[in-house]
Scaffold this motif. Structure first.
Motif, short mmCIF file in Angstrom:
data_model
loop_
_atom_site.label_atom_id
_atom_site.label_comp_id
_atom_site.label_asym_id
_atom_site.label_seq_id
_atom_site.Cartn_x
_atom_site.Cartn_y
_atom_site.Cartn_z
N UNK A 144 0.81 -1.22 0.00
CA UNK A 144 0.00 0.00 0.00
C UNK A 144 0.84 1.27 0.00
N UNK A 145 1.99 1.24 0.67
CA UNK A 145 2.84 2.42 0.72
C UNK A 145 3.26 2.86 -0.68
N UNK A 146 3.55 1.88 -1.54
CA UNK A 146 3.97 2.19 -2.90
C UNK A 146 2.81 2.68 -3.76
N UNK A 147 1.58 2.23 -3.46
CA UNK A 147 0.40 2.64 -4.24
C UNK A 147 -0.14 4.00 -3.81
N UNK A 148 0.19 4.41 -2.59
CA UNK A 148 -0.44 5.57 -1.96
C UNK A 148 0.15 6.90 -2.41
N UNK A 149 0.02 7.21 -3.69
CA UNK A 149 0.47 8.51 -4.21
C UNK A 149 -0.24 8.81 -5.52
N UNK A 150 -0.28 10.07 -5.87
CA UNK A 150 -1.04 10.50 -7.05
C UNK A 150 -0.50 9.92 -8.35
N UNK A 158 -8.93 7.13 -13.54
CA UNK A 158 -9.13 8.33 -14.35
C UNK A 158 -8.87 9.62 -13.57
N UNK A 159 -9.19 9.64 -12.29
CA UNK A 159 -8.94 10.81 -11.43
C UNK A 159 -9.46 12.11 -12.06
N UNK A 160 -10.68 12.06 -12.56
CA UNK A 160 -11.25 13.23 -13.26
C UNK A 160 -11.38 14.46 -12.36
N UNK A 161 -11.53 14.23 -11.08
CA UNK A 161 -11.65 15.35 -10.15
C UNK A 161 -10.34 15.69 -9.48
N UNK A 162 -9.22 15.42 -10.14
CA UNK A 162 -7.87 15.68 -9.63
C UNK A 162 -7.48 14.65 -8.56
N UNK A 163 -6.40 14.89 -7.88
CA UNK A 163 -5.90 13.97 -6.86
C UNK A 163 -5.68 14.76 -5.58
N UNK A 164 -6.22 14.24 -4.48
CA UNK A 164 -6.22 15.00 -3.23
C UNK A 164 -5.70 14.16 -2.07
N UNK A 165 -5.07 14.86 -1.12
CA UNK A 165 -4.64 14.21 0.11
C UNK A 165 -5.84 14.11 1.04
N UNK A 172 -5.41 4.03 -0.96
CA UNK A 172 -5.71 4.88 -2.12
C UNK A 172 -6.96 4.42 -2.85
N UNK A 173 -7.72 5.41 -3.35
CA UNK A 173 -9.00 5.09 -3.98
C UNK A 173 -9.47 6.24 -4.86
N UNK A 183 -17.74 15.08 -1.05
CA UNK A 183 -16.75 14.01 -1.11
C UNK A 183 -15.85 14.10 -2.35
N UNK A 184 -16.06 15.14 -3.17
CA UNK A 184 -15.24 15.38 -4.37
C UNK A 184 -15.40 14.26 -5.41
N UNK A 185 -16.57 14.14 -6.02
CA UNK A 185 -16.82 13.09 -7.02
C UNK A 185 -15.75 13.07 -8.12
N UNK A 186 -15.30 11.88 -8.46
CA UNK A 186 -14.31 11.72 -9.53
C UNK A 186 -12.87 11.90 -9.11
N UNK A 187 -12.64 12.40 -7.89
CA UNK A 187 -11.27 12.65 -7.44
C UNK A 187 -10.61 11.36 -6.95
N UNK A 188 -9.30 11.32 -7.09
CA UNK A 188 -8.52 10.24 -6.47
C UNK A 188 -8.04 10.73 -5.11
N UNK A 189 -7.94 9.80 -4.18
CA UNK A 189 -7.55 10.15 -2.81
C UNK A 189 -6.39 9.27 -2.35
N UNK A 190 -5.37 9.91 -1.78
CA UNK A 190 -4.32 9.15 -1.11
C UNK A 190 -4.29 9.59 0.35
N UNK A 191 -3.87 8.70 1.22
CA UNK A 191 -3.94 8.98 2.65
C UNK A 191 -2.67 9.64 3.17
#
Length: 213
Positions: A144-150, A158-165, A172-173, A183-191
């Motif tokens: 997960x540590x390696x996956x957890x970034x934009x 697709x991350x249509x709503x950008x990527x947010x912390x 990551x999701x 909840x920022x529809x379409x955005x990617x989220x990393x913790x």
């Protein structure tokens, strides 16, 4: 990292090659100084290979020549550490990693990290445990540590709503398109809190990025 104000030198006593603020798995750090320090450790960087690496892609580009020049150069920001040209893909944006394939060519870090796992996008509200199980595999929590970034999120989603912390065990999701607006529809989220990342985490409005094997 303390420096003697009169001599301008680091103290003689203390741990050599400290990696404070670094993710040893991805070989990325949140500060330039500790990235260089961590990179200089002979156990992490093979000097003979490093000094032969070219500074840039063109055939006419010179090589680094010394292990210090290699680490100082690799730890600087590059195009792969930013998104949208004005934001870092992750807080860990100083990286020194490299790996050679059988042809002697440096492989991208994402290839190196994920060569032993399948990256699966779960269904809405599904945990990685269940997403991997649906493929006859198990969730590999230490990836997960390696996956957890934009950078990785934008490669697979697709991350249509950008990527947010954010902060959540389901990351990551990617937030589904019809999620509530807050909840920022379409955005990617990393913790930002990597210690809470888990295979069991889920959220009714996200689709997880899962490492399975």
């Amino acid at each position: 990292m303390a420096v003697n104000p009169s001599s301008g030198c680091c103290p003689e006593a203390g741990k050599q090659f400290p990696c404070q603020g670094c993710n040893i798995s991805s070989q990325c750090c949140d500060s330039y100084e500790f990235c260089v320090s961590c990179c200089l450790n002979p156990a992490r960087t093979h000097e003979e290979t490093a000094i032969k690496m070219k500074v840039a892609k063109p055939a006419t580009a010179g090589s680094y020549g010394s292990i210090f020049n290699f680490c100082a150069g690799r730890c600087r920001h590059n195009s792969g550490s930013v998104v949208h040209e004005n934001a870092y893909a992750s807080e860990m944006h100083h990286c020194f990693s490299f790996q050679l394939n059988s042809s002697g060519i440096v492989k991208p870090q994402s290839e190196v990290e994920f060569s032993d796992v399948s990256i699966i996008i779960g269904r809405q509200g599904q945990s990685c445990t269940m997403a991997c199980k649906s493929r006859g595999q198990s969730c590999v929590s230490n990836r997960f540590l390696a996956l957890n970034n934009c950078g990785v999120l934008q490669k697979y989603m697709s991350c249509k709503g950008a990527c947010k912390a954010s902060i959540g065990p389901d990351q990551p999701a990617e937030v589904i398109d019809n999620a509530p607006r807050y909840l920022h529809p379409g955005a990617c989220m990393y913790s930002k809190k990597q210690s809470i990342l888990s295979c069991e985490g889920s959220h009714p409005y996200t689709r997880r990025l899962c490492p399975c094997a």
